[in-house]
Design an enzyme around this catalytic site. Structure first.
Site, mmCIF file in Angstrom:
data_model
loop_
_atom_site.group_PDB
_atom_site.id
_atom_site.type_symbol
_atom_site.label_atom_id
_atom_site.label_comp_id
_atom_site.label_asym_id
_atom_site.label_seq_id
_atom_site.Cartn_x
_atom_site.Cartn_y
_atom_site.Cartn_z
ATOM 1 N N HIS A 185 0.550 -1.159 0.259
ATOM 2 C CA HIS A 185 0.013 -0.067 0.145
ATOM 3 C C HIS A 185 1.038 1.462 -0.665
ATOM 4 C CE1 HIS A 185 0.194 -0.431 4.542
ATOM 5 N NE2 HIS A 185 0.187 0.955 4.055
ATOM 6 N N ASP B 166 -0.085 -7.790 1.418
ATOM 7 C CA ASP B 166 0.835 -6.063 1.650
ATOM 8 C C ASP B 166 2.582 -6.294 1.501
ATOM 9 O OD1 ASP B 166 0.443 -3.583 1.980
ATOM 10 O OD2 ASP B 166 0.645 -3.706 3.734
ATOM 11 N N GLN C 180 1.567 6.430 11.879
ATOM 12 C CA GLN C 180 1.391 6.803 11.045
ATOM 13 C C GLN C 180 2.124 7.239 10.522
ATOM 14 O OE1 GLN C 180 -1.177 7.954 13.043
ATOM 15 N NE2 GLN C 180 -2.843 8.457 11.952
#
Length: 260
Positions: free
Chosen positions: A74, A119, A206
């Site tokens: 991603h 992923d 994040q």
């Protein structure tokens, strides 16, 4: 975890989003600023995790080969040639002198990746980086115990700020049944592995996407068992982080790397 949405969860790429790559003869967008550390972490020593890599689209990674970085699918948008990703290695502090910076030449995203599972991705570098690589698990033998996580991502959910220092932390394995108590059918148990404390407080966040989750093998060497992938928020109680289960894709990763 911000980046691409995965059902009601968010990926752990930096808020700036993933690098945009066109298919075939890629024309990617310009590189972004490097990501800024793990929730509940402590500063890593210089050289403690020499295989750690910061990628300029706002993700982490690990040296799979001296000229190939393993990261999350991603974090990129397709496969093909690109020279617009910069890998930074060799330093715990991204602003320190002596950082090794190498441009990419090609990206391979996991075949069939559609935002759910699978992923992983590889970034081919223009030249080898003379640093130790990180071996990946080829069986589920090491999918247990306590893992180390490290990265340059945010120190709190939705913080969007942080230092340029590499942070590290330890998180315990969470079984699929326990992980599903929160995620239910969103967890792809055959492809993903969970880790985290019931009380929360320690997690990737994040900007940590694509970075490794690793532990010591029976010989006392570091081995990668997961890739930072997604989760609901960061370091919430009873909400484990979700990682790509590396052993599931070890053969596919090896085949893809050999083609670069």
């Amino acid at each position: 975890m911000l980046g691409l949405l995965r059902r009601s969860a968010v990926r752990r790429a930096a808020a700036i989003g993933a690098v945009a790559l066109a298919t075939a003869s890629l024309q990617p967008v310009a590189a972004h600023a490097a990501p800024t550390p793990i929730v509940g972490g402590a500063p890593a020593e210089q050289g403690e995790f020499p295989f750690m890599v910061s990628l300029s689209m706002g993700c982490g990674g690990s040296l799979y080969k001296k000229d190939v970085v393993l990261t999350a699918a991603h974090c990129v948008d397709g496969s093909g040639n690109t020279t617009r990703i910069t890998a930074t290695a060799g330093v715990a502090n991204l602003g320190a002198s002596g950082a090794i910076k190498v441009r990419s030449t090609k990206v391979v995203q996991a075949p069939g990746y559609n935002g759910n599972g699978k992923d992983w991705a590889l970034v081919k570098l223009a030249r080898p980086i003379d640093l130790p690589t990180l071996k990946i698990a080829t069986t589920t033998r090491y999918n247990r115990g306590t893992f180390t996580i490290a990265g340059w991502g945010d120190t709190a959910e939705n913080a969007n700020t942080g230092s340029v220092k590499l942070l590290k932390a330890k998180v315990p394995f969470v079984s699929d049944p326990k992980c599903k108590r929160h995620y239910g059918g969103r967890l792809i148990a055959s492809q993903e592995i969970c880790a985290g404390f019931p009380r929360g407080g320690v997690d990737t966040c994040q900007g940590d996407s694509g970075g490794p989750m690793f532990r010591k093998d029976d010989a006392g060497k570091w081995i990668q068992v997961g890739i930072v992938s997604w989760g609901d928020g960061c370091a919430r109680p009873m909400v484990p982080g979700v990682y790509t289960e590396v052993s599931t894709f070890a053969s596919a990763i090896a085949r893809a790397a050999s083609s670069l």
